[in-house]
Design a protein around this motif. Structure first.
Motif, PDB file in Angstrom:
ATOM      1  N   LEU A 140       0.824  -1.208   0.000  1.00  0.00           N
ATOM      2  CA  LEU A 140       0.000   0.000   0.000  1.00  0.00           C
ATOM      3  C   LEU A 140       0.860   1.261   0.000  1.00  0.00           C
ATOM      4  O   LEU A 140       0.504   2.265  -0.635  1.00  0.00           O
ATOM      5  CB  LEU A 140      -0.938  -0.001   1.204  1.00  0.00           C
ATOM      6  CG  LEU A 140      -1.978  -1.126   1.256  1.00  0.00           C
ATOM      7  CD1 LEU A 140      -2.895  -0.957   2.459  1.00  0.00           C
ATOM      8  CD2 LEU A 140      -2.794  -1.185  -0.026  1.00  0.00           C
ATOM      9  N   PHE A 163      -5.907   4.491   2.917  1.00  0.00           N
ATOM     10  CA  PHE A 163      -5.431   3.161   3.311  1.00  0.00           C
ATOM     11  C   PHE A 163      -5.152   3.104   4.809  1.00  0.00           C
ATOM     12  O   PHE A 163      -5.510   2.154   5.496  1.00  0.00           O
ATOM     13  CB  PHE A 163      -4.143   2.812   2.553  1.00  0.00           C
ATOM     14  CG  PHE A 163      -4.341   2.433   1.115  1.00  0.00           C
ATOM     15  CD1 PHE A 163      -5.431   1.675   0.714  1.00  0.00           C
ATOM     16  CD2 PHE A 163      -3.422   2.812   0.149  1.00  0.00           C
ATOM     17  CE1 PHE A 163      -5.610   1.313  -0.610  1.00  0.00           C
ATOM     18  CE2 PHE A 163      -3.583   2.451  -1.178  1.00  0.00           C
ATOM     19  CZ  PHE A 163      -4.690   1.700  -1.567  1.00  0.00           C
ATOM     20  N   TRP A 183      -4.653  -8.972  -2.458  1.00  0.00           N
ATOM     21  CA  TRP A 183      -5.676  -8.131  -3.076  1.00  0.00           C
ATOM     22  C   TRP A 183      -5.058  -6.972  -3.853  1.00  0.00           C
ATOM     23  O   TRP A 183      -5.550  -6.609  -4.921  1.00  0.00           O
ATOM     24  CB  TRP A 183      -6.595  -7.527  -2.019  1.00  0.00           C
ATOM     25  CG  TRP A 183      -7.385  -8.500  -1.215  1.00  0.00           C
ATOM     26  CD1 TRP A 183      -7.469  -9.852  -1.389  1.00  0.00           C
ATOM     27  CD2 TRP A 183      -8.210  -8.191  -0.088  1.00  0.00           C
ATOM     28  NE1 TRP A 183      -8.297 -10.400  -0.442  1.00  0.00           N
ATOM     29  CE2 TRP A 183      -8.773  -9.407   0.371  1.00  0.00           C
ATOM     30  CE3 TRP A 183      -8.545  -7.023   0.565  1.00  0.00           C
ATOM     31  CZ2 TRP A 183      -9.644  -9.461   1.459  1.00  0.00           C
ATOM     32  CZ3 TRP A 183      -9.405  -7.072   1.645  1.00  0.00           C
ATOM     33  CH2 TRP A 183      -9.951  -8.282   2.083  1.00  0.00           C
ATOM     34  N   PHE A 184      -4.009  -6.362  -3.287  1.00  0.00           N
ATOM     35  CA  PHE A 184      -3.492  -5.106  -3.821  1.00  0.00           C
ATOM     36  C   PHE A 184      -2.197  -5.265  -4.626  1.00  0.00           C
ATOM     37  O   PHE A 184      -1.792  -4.321  -5.303  1.00  0.00           O
ATOM     38  CB  PHE A 184      -3.289  -4.101  -2.684  1.00  0.00           C
ATOM     39  CG  PHE A 184      -4.580  -3.620  -2.086  1.00  0.00           C
ATOM     40  CD1 PHE A 184      -5.304  -2.607  -2.681  1.00  0.00           C
ATOM     41  CD2 PHE A 184      -5.084  -4.201  -0.933  1.00  0.00           C
ATOM     42  CE1 PHE A 184      -6.508  -2.165  -2.141  1.00  0.00           C
ATOM     43  CE2 PHE A 184      -6.283  -3.773  -0.384  1.00  0.00           C
ATOM     44  CZ  PHE A 184      -6.998  -2.744  -0.985  1.00  0.00           C
ATOM     45  N   MET A 187      -2.755  -4.529  -8.281  1.00  0.00           N
ATOM     46  CA  MET A 187      -2.869  -3.099  -8.546  1.00  0.00           C
ATOM     47  C   MET A 187      -1.493  -2.459  -8.647  1.00  0.00           C
ATOM     48  O   MET A 187      -1.249  -1.595  -9.512  1.00  0.00           O
ATOM     49  CB  MET A 187      -3.688  -2.414  -7.446  1.00  0.00           C
ATOM     50  CG  MET A 187      -3.879  -0.919  -7.667  1.00  0.00           C
ATOM     51  SD  MET A 187      -4.840  -0.104  -6.359  1.00  0.00           S
ATOM     52  CE  MET A 187      -6.493  -0.675  -6.774  1.00  0.00           C
ATOM     53  N   ILE A 228     -10.282  -7.314  -8.026  1.00  0.00           N
ATOM     54  CA  ILE A 228      -8.817  -7.410  -8.025  1.00  0.00           C
ATOM     55  C   ILE A 228      -8.270  -7.416  -9.444  1.00  0.00           C
ATOM     56  O   ILE A 228      -7.251  -6.775  -9.744  1.00  0.00           O
ATOM     57  CB  ILE A 228      -8.381  -8.661  -7.241  1.00  0.00           C
ATOM     58  CG1 ILE A 228      -8.691  -8.473  -5.754  1.00  0.00           C
ATOM     59  CG2 ILE A 228      -6.906  -8.968  -7.447  1.00  0.00           C
ATOM     60  CD1 ILE A 228      -8.646  -9.733  -4.939  1.00  0.00           C
ATOM     61  N   GLY A 231      -8.597  -3.991 -10.703  1.00  0.00           N
ATOM     62  CA  GLY A 231      -7.561  -3.184 -10.066  1.00  0.00           C
ATOM     63  C   GLY A 231      -6.225  -3.312 -10.779  1.00  0.00           C
ATOM     64  O   GLY A 231      -5.444  -2.361 -10.835  1.00  0.00           O
ATOM     65  N   PHE A 404     -10.740   0.048  -2.998  1.00  0.00           N
ATOM     66  CA  PHE A 404      -9.877  -0.273  -4.130  1.00  0.00           C
ATOM     67  C   PHE A 404      -9.781   0.925  -5.076  1.00  0.00           C
ATOM     68  O   PHE A 404      -9.779   0.760  -6.295  1.00  0.00           O
ATOM     69  CB  PHE A 404     -10.401  -1.503  -4.868  1.00  0.00           C
ATOM     70  CG  PHE A 404     -10.062  -2.802  -4.210  1.00  0.00           C
ATOM     71  CD1 PHE A 404      -9.039  -3.604  -4.680  1.00  0.00           C
ATOM     72  CD2 PHE A 404     -10.771  -3.232  -3.093  1.00  0.00           C
ATOM     73  CE1 PHE A 404      -8.719  -4.806  -4.069  1.00  0.00           C
ATOM     74  CE2 PHE A 404     -10.463  -4.436  -2.473  1.00  0.00           C
ATOM     75  CZ  PHE A 404      -9.441  -5.227  -2.960  1.00  0.00           C
TER      76      PHE A 404
END
Length: 429
Positions: A140, A163, A183-184, A187, A228, A231, A404
């Motif tokens: 993040l 975040f 999840w990120f 991205m 996701i 993203g 997101f």
């Protein structure tokens, strides 16, 4: 007014959550012993229904002489709330039970099991929590820095503070089941690709990384996979729409090819995870495993299929409309971020639209911000729409999808306008 912690104040009844463990306990003839020693036999079991089903147990008190006890003991603050159950034969039930969760492959469990071998037993839980939290925080933080580099410092700050202050992100951060970093990470891959889009080596590396990221996420679980995957391409998609608006054919073609290849890479990772999972699910028969996954997992999350395959308690989610599901997610039960009440969320969504309309009338509309708003709105709601049945039930979790990128863009649009107005007034003075 007539219930306390699931205990009826007026009748000898209690409610307990409906799950695999309690299904063993919630049977006529089971005897429950409470913290003060009182014993009650279950005379009747009902399911309360509703979105979150519970067992309703009708009890009758017992004495050693066989006489019924009147009333029902309510727990005090220093007593255990849940009773200890025993079967008709008098043998206590086990406190809990374990059974395979076949709806996913469970990669995270296999990875953490190996890591745990190198950690002292008493420290395993905290170390794995720390690992999950640190890895998510690192990803993040990188997204925050790169957004600031690609766009501007204000947008980077909106990503970073959202975040940091989101109760939903924080809640999931140390989970060894959800493993939020999965999840990120896609991205982050897409954002890096967008920054170095003109470097062929960077694009190829992004394709490979996309396969690995989506494969890993899918093997940990399929939840939120549409959000996701979107993203992964969100920043590139915004750039592509802008290139089309500006009629930059060369840039738009490059972005289209890159998005297409990243999409194929993501689908390849997802398909590979399905086949790996299907091998286990079908006991070696991949086709049987794929069929089982589609019929009993995919349709359970997205709606459709034969209702007889599923427990009656989830039928309302399968029959609910998309709009019925979506509108639930505009009413937060928590702060949006620390200090911003959840009741503000509808206004937070609507104000950017007012700002866009005002700027359009004044002929000073920033198209890039509008595109980012639309792209991240679609990204966030994709699972709420396509995973409608899952979202209808999991309102205690799925609010995290707004983070997101969509909440960040809403804050950015409002903050940007406030700064513009402040600078304008300062110039007038």
């Amino acid at each position: 007014d007539t219930w306390t912690y699931g205990y009826s104040k007026t009748e000898p009844k209690i409610t307990i959550a409906h799950n695999q463990g309690t299904e063993m306990v919630a049977k006529v003839g089971t005897i429950l012993q409470f913290a003060n020693g009182d014993q009650y036999e279950i005379l009747q079991v009902e399911d309360t229904g509703g979105k979150f089903a519970h067992h309703l147990l009708v009890l009758v008190g017992l004495l050693q002489g066989g006489h019924h006890q009147p009333g029902l003991h309510l727990p005090t603050d220093d007593e255990e709330e849940l009773p200890v159950p025993a079967g008709p034969a008098g043998e206590p039930y086990t406190v809990g039970s374990l059974s395979p969760y076949i709806s996913q492959y469970g990669l995270q469990g296999k990875v953490f099991r190996h890591i745990a071998r190198y950690i002292d037993a008493e420290d395993v839980e905290e170390c794995l929590w720390l690992l999950c939290t640190f890895s998510l925080a690192l990803v993040l933080a990188l997204i925050t820095v790169l957004v600031g580099r690609k766009y501007n410092v204000l947008l980077g700050l909106c990503f970073g503070f959202t975040f940091l202050l989101s109760p939903w992100i924080v809640n999931f951060s140390n989970s060894v089941y959800w493993v939020g970093v999965t999840w990120f990470l896609p991205m982050l891959v897409g954002l890096l690709c967008a920054l170095w889009i003109h470097r062929r080596a960077a694009r190829i590396a992004a394709y490979g990384a996309a396969v690995v990221c989506i494969l890993g996420k899918s093997l940990c679980g399929y939840e939120y996979i549409t959000t996701i995957m979107l993203g992964l391409i969100a920043f590139l998609l915004a750039d592509w729409i802008l290139a089309l608006v500006r009629r930059d054919k060369q840039q738009s073609w490059l972005l289209f090819r890159t998005i297409f290849m990243l999409g194929l890479a993501a689908l390849a990772g997802f398909a590979a995870a399905i086949f790996i999972h299907a091998t286990l699910r079908g006991d070696g028969n991949i086709l049987a495993g794929v069929k089982s996954i589609i019929e009993r997992d995919v349709l359970r999350r997205v709606g459709g299929g034969n209702l007889n395959y599923f427990e009656p308690k989830i039928w309302p989610s399968l029959n609910a409309s998309v709009w019925e599901t979506l509108k639930m997610y505009f009413h937060f039960s928590t702060d949006v971020i620390a200090g911003v009440d959840g009741n503000v969320f509808p206004l937070l969504c609507f104000l950017p639209l007012v700002i866009f309309l005002y700027d359009y009338v004044k002929k000073q509309l920033d198209v890039e911000t509008v595109v980012l708003y639309v792209v991240f709105f679609v990204t966030s709601i994709s699972w709420l729409v396509l995973g409608k049945s899952h979202s209808y039930i999991h309102t205690h979790m799925n609010f995290v999808l707004w983070y997101f990128g969509f909440v960040q863009i809403c804050f950015y649009t409002i903050a940007r306008k406030i700064l513009q107005v402040a600078r304008g007034r300062k110039g007038e003075l």
